[in-house]
Design a protein around this motif. Sequence first.
Motif, mmCIF file in Angstrom:
data_model
loop_
_atom_site.group_PDB
_atom_site.id
_atom_site.type_symbol
_atom_site.label_atom_id
_atom_site.label_comp_id
_atom_site.label_asym_id
_atom_site.label_seq_id
_atom_site.Cartn_x
_atom_site.Cartn_y
_atom_site.Cartn_z
ATOM 1 N N TRP A 10 0.913 -1.236 0.054
ATOM 2 C CA TRP A 10 -0.194 -0.109 0.026
ATOM 3 C C TRP A 10 0.876 1.147 0.267
ATOM 4 N N SER A 14 0.814 3.858 -3.120
ATOM 5 C CA SER A 14 0.022 4.981 -2.897
ATOM 6 C C SER A 14 1.430 6.265 -3.178
ATOM 7 N N TRP A 33 -3.769 4.081 -7.665
ATOM 8 C CA TRP A 33 -4.896 4.198 -6.304
ATOM 9 C C TRP A 33 -5.751 3.147 -6.070
ATOM 10 N N ALA A 36 -4.076 0.310 -4.644
ATOM 11 C CA ALA A 36 -4.078 0.617 -3.223
ATOM 12 C C ALA A 36 -5.304 0.481 -2.449
ATOM 13 N N ARG A 49 -5.097 4.706 6.811
ATOM 14 C CA ARG A 49 -4.982 4.734 5.176
ATOM 15 C C ARG A 49 -6.301 4.169 4.415
ATOM 16 N N SER A 53 -7.014 6.393 1.152
ATOM 17 C CA SER A 53 -7.289 5.721 -0.283
ATOM 18 C C SER A 53 -8.865 5.897 -0.796
ATOM 19 N N ASN A 56 -8.312 9.341 -2.378
ATOM 20 C CA ASN A 56 -7.343 9.158 -3.581
ATOM 21 C C ASN A 56 -8.220 8.476 -4.717
ATOM 22 N N LEU A 234 0.269 10.760 2.161
ATOM 23 C CA LEU A 234 0.285 10.183 0.718
ATOM 24 C C LEU A 234 -1.224 10.467 0.289
ATOM 25 N N THR A 235 -2.090 11.332 1.352
ATOM 26 C CA THR A 235 -3.349 11.737 0.626
ATOM 27 C C THR A 235 -3.265 12.933 -0.248
#
Length: 244
Positions: A10, A14, A33, A36, A49, A53, A56, A234-235
């Motif tokens: 993940w 990402s 995305w 992930a 997370r 996700s 994303n 990672l957003t």
Amino acid sequence: MGGLAAEWEWDALSAAALEAYRAARREEAVHLWRRAGALARDFPAGDPRRAASENNGALALLIDRDHDGAAGALSSALASWDAALEWTQGMAVAPVARSSLFHQRLEQRHVEIYADVRRARHREFLDGAAALTRFNLAIARLFLDEDEAADGLLATALARRERAFGPNDGQVADIARVLSGRADAAADDQRMALYDARIRTVGENPAPDALDAWRREQPLEMNDTRRFLAAAYLTAIVHERDFL
């Protein structure tokens, strides 16, 4: 794939997706995305997370101009961020290395107090990541002619992102640019000047990029700190090329 292997995967997917999206490789980013997101669905409830996700994945809908679908997906992502904020209450907090032996001993004696302070900071950091979801939702709302709801989301997004990541964060400038445009359209020069000042602050002394910060700060082992940092950094925020 499951367990730790899925968690490492993940992170890799990402980060690669965010890099691809910034380089305008939209199809690649959306593909990564989605991969992930499939992994994140097996993460425990409240895992931040999952919220990252969902955010994303919703960008694919914004890119495709499916604003109704994006609004629904992003509203769901906000609910997942709320669950993630609750998740921080019970997250394992590893001791922080300090140069001062005094501080190390002090933390050992008051470990729960220090842990609670760090958890509060973690919640604020995740709230700053959720601010990007609020911004993305605001963009969808604007396309749906829900201007009042969008303006409220934008104002909240700016305040929470700035509080969590500081006034020099690049995404603070991204949010402020849209708010400045909204103020300009309303002929509100005073309000526009306030947002333009924020944009200049970032331009004059930008904070480290979120993707670079993730690569620098990620713990070497898979633990709750890595999980929350991955979600926070990672957003993704929708790029202006996809809504202007």
